[in-house]
Design a protein around this motif. Sequence first.
Motif, short mmCIF file in Angstrom:
data_model
loop_
_atom_site.label_atom_id
_atom_site.label_comp_id
_atom_site.label_asym_id
_atom_site.label_seq_id
_atom_site.Cartn_x
_atom_site.Cartn_y
_atom_site.Cartn_z
N ASP A 169 45.22 44.47 47.52
CA ASP A 169 44.77 44.84 46.17
C ASP A 169 43.51 44.06 45.79
OD1 ASP A 169 46.98 46.47 46.04
OD2 ASP A 169 48.16 45.10 44.81
N LEU A 170 43.52 42.77 46.08
CA LEU A 170 42.35 41.94 45.76
C LEU A 170 41.13 42.37 46.58
CD1 LEU A 170 43.96 38.39 45.55
CD2 LEU A 170 43.13 39.79 43.67
N ALA A 171 41.35 42.75 47.83
CA ALA A 171 40.24 43.20 48.66
C ALA A 171 39.62 44.47 48.09
CB ALA A 171 40.72 43.44 50.09
N ARG A 172 40.45 45.39 47.62
CA ARG A 172 39.92 46.62 47.02
C ARG A 172 39.13 46.29 45.75
NH1 ARG A 172 38.06 51.51 48.33
NH2 ARG A 172 38.46 53.07 46.71
N ALA A 173 39.65 45.36 44.96
CA ALA A 173 38.94 44.97 43.74
C ALA A 173 37.61 44.31 44.08
CB ALA A 173 39.81 44.02 42.92
N GLN A 174 37.58 43.52 45.16
CA GLN A 174 36.32 42.89 45.58
C GLN A 174 35.31 43.93 46.03
OE1 GLN A 174 36.36 39.61 44.23
NE2 GLN A 174 35.07 39.34 46.04
N TYR A 175 35.78 45.00 46.64
CA TYR A 175 34.87 46.06 47.08
C TYR A 175 34.29 46.80 45.88
CZ TYR A 175 33.45 50.62 48.88
OH TYR A 175 32.76 51.77 49.16
N ARG A 176 35.13 47.04 44.88
CA ARG A 176 34.65 47.78 43.71
C ARG A 176 33.74 46.93 42.82
NH1 ARG A 176 39.24 50.81 40.46
NH2 ARG A 176 37.39 51.09 39.17
N ALA A 177 34.08 45.67 42.64
CA ALA A 177 33.27 44.78 41.79
C ALA A 177 33.45 43.36 42.30
CB ALA A 177 33.69 44.89 40.33
N ALA A 178 32.48 42.89 43.07
CA ALA A 178 32.60 41.57 43.68
C ALA A 178 32.65 40.49 42.61
CB ALA A 178 31.42 41.32 44.61
N ALA A 179 33.52 39.51 42.82
CA ALA A 179 33.68 38.38 41.90
C ALA A 179 33.94 37.14 42.74
CB ALA A 179 34.83 38.64 40.93
N PRO A 180 33.64 35.95 42.18
CA PRO A 180 33.90 34.72 42.94
C PRO A 180 35.38 34.58 43.28
CG PRO A 180 32.48 34.28 41.06
CD PRO A 180 32.97 35.68 40.89
N LEU A 181 35.65 34.24 44.53
CA LEU A 181 37.02 34.06 44.99
C LEU A 181 37.40 32.59 45.02
CD1 LEU A 181 37.12 36.56 48.00
CD2 LEU A 181 38.39 36.79 45.87
N ASP A 182 38.67 32.32 44.89
CA ASP A 182 39.18 30.96 45.00
C ASP A 182 38.85 30.41 46.39
OD1 ASP A 182 41.43 28.91 45.68
OD2 ASP A 182 41.55 29.16 43.50
N PRO A 183 38.48 29.15 46.49
CA PRO A 183 38.17 28.58 47.81
C PRO A 183 39.29 28.73 48.83
CG PRO A 183 37.44 27.11 46.06
CD PRO A 183 38.20 28.21 45.40
N ALA A 184 40.53 28.70 48.35
CA ALA A 184 41.65 28.88 49.28
C ALA A 184 41.65 30.28 49.89
CB ALA A 184 42.97 28.62 48.56
N LEU A 185 41.22 31.27 49.11
CA LEU A 185 41.16 32.64 49.62
C LEU A 185 39.99 32.82 50.58
CD1 LEU A 185 42.03 34.67 46.39
CD2 LEU A 185 43.56 33.84 48.18
N THR A 186 38.87 32.19 50.30
CA THR A 186 37.73 32.29 51.22
C THR A 186 38.01 31.54 52.52
OG1 THR A 186 36.68 30.38 50.16
CG2 THR A 186 36.08 32.57 49.35
N ALA A 187 38.91 30.57 52.47
CA ALA A 187 39.31 29.91 53.71
C ALA A 187 40.13 30.84 54.59
CB ALA A 187 40.11 28.64 53.39
N ALA A 188 40.87 31.76 53.96
CA ALA A 188 41.65 32.74 54.72
C ALA A 188 40.76 33.79 55.34
CB ALA A 188 42.70 33.38 53.82
N ALA A 189 39.72 34.23 54.59
CA ALA A 189 38.77 35.22 55.09
C ALA A 189 37.48 35.11 54.30
CB ALA A 189 39.36 36.63 54.97
N PRO A 190 36.32 35.26 54.94
CA PRO A 190 35.05 35.20 54.21
C PRO A 190 34.95 36.33 53.18
CG PRO A 190 34.71 35.06 56.58
CD PRO A 190 36.14 35.43 56.38
N PRO A 191 34.15 36.15 52.13
CA PRO A 191 34.00 37.19 51.10
C PRO A 191 33.58 38.54 51.68
CG PRO A 191 33.07 35.13 50.32
CD PRO A 191 33.44 34.91 51.75
N ALA A 192 32.74 38.53 52.71
CA ALA A 192 32.31 39.79 53.31
C ALA A 192 33.49 40.54 53.93
CB ALA A 192 31.23 39.53 54.36
N ASP A 193 34.43 39.81 54.51
CA ASP A 193 35.61 40.45 55.09
C ASP A 193 36.52 41.02 54.01
OD1 ASP A 193 34.69 39.87 57.57
OD2 ASP A 193 36.08 38.21 57.96
N TRP A 194 36.62 40.34 52.89
CA TRP A 194 37.41 40.88 51.77
C TRP A 194 36.83 42.20 51.30
CZ3 TRP A 194 41.95 39.03 49.61
CH2 TRP A 194 42.37 37.77 50.02
N ALA A 195 35.52 42.27 51.14
CA ALA A 195 34.89 43.50 50.68
C ALA A 195 34.99 44.61 51.73
CB ALA A 195 33.42 43.24 50.33
#
Length: 447
Positions: A242-268
Amino acid sequence: MSTSTTLGETRPEWARRQERERRHRRAKSRLRLPSAVAAACWAVLLLWWAAVYPAFTGDAPAPGAPLYAAAVRTLHTGPGVLAQTAAAAFALGYLVAALAHFGVRGRYSGPVALALAGLPPTASLVVSATPEAVATVAALLLTGAGLRLLARRAQGTLAQGGPAQRLDLAALAAAVCALALTGTRGAGTALAAVAVLLLFLPGARVRLALLTVLALAVPIALGLLGHPAARGGDLHPLRAADLARAQYRAAAPLDPALTAAAPPADWAAAGADCSATAALTDRWNPAAARRAGTELADTWRQLLRDHPDRVLDARLCRGRIAWAVWAADGGPHAATEVPGPATGSRGLWHPLHAAATWSHTLLRAPQLDWLLWRGALWAYLGLAAAVLHAWRHRIRALVPVAGAAVLGTQLALTASAADQDYRTMAAALFLGPLLLTLATVRTRRTD
């Protein structure tokens, strides 16, 4: 003393004997059709079982259905799948008998049931060690029980009880229990379907409610006795998708713990391919994702509070298998997922195994995907036939009762679908063609 009793006592013995014989013949004739259908379907399914022994798919227990996995381990895969074939054959015969109450002749419903037992998309599911097989059989039982209870309501005999009605209530309770044993999605399907039946079967509401509570208590009790469900289940990857879909529709800063799991580009990128949670889970670091569980839950709750439309967008995208006749075009995970035979599936006779796997592969032609591997089309066709029959015979409750199990499946998938696996909508592949035989009852509505 009533007049009917007096007349019955004054009738000659030979007349009473003939009446008893007529009742016995009628009872036997009512059992002949479902028994023949069940026996024929089981014979076909036994051939499939022998062809793919010990199971077509299902080498690894499903993590989202620990109780089902425990049952398979207890019975072993081969005997467990054999039991599934017997249950599926009984459920097909039972549903054919239920349709007969609404005027569907066995010459139509019987061959359809036999075809479902033999075609690779449906037969390979029954002989797979997967919770979707049990959920599909449970949906058949639930629909058959609902239709038989509705027929008694239309005849005015719902309050009279009797052995046949006790069988219907037992079948319904077994279906609810079996659905709950397959995991949270199955429990959601059962609750949604029973809610529909409670609305349209007023004469049996108390009994239905009590049986549902008792049936749902069984898996809960088994869980407390040593087979607890996985704590996370599918919730962790669902929320992340769900968060990945939201990042694709409207990118927003992610928690550092989430970016440690996957880079922002991978979320989008995962949000662009929103048809399966694997679009993200294949990209992230599993260990870092587990450590970020708290941050993920907090971020998801905030997203649900501030932008519920984005959560719904993600769920509907993954739930496309439940509603869309055709698969989506974009993304590597958008196509309908059809598992092939497991490495351990070897069969009891090699030529039979080769024929089964060849036929399964043959029907994977992309042009047949919408017809043979996606349940949405058959859900709509079956519902249309129920609407036509309900209009002709003025049985308004037929449509919701006939569609309760499929509707429950669709709603549960909308809430929790993780991919486009065709097996999750297999209930519609079975129920749709059988409900379509309602259109063969040609008695017209009279004003």
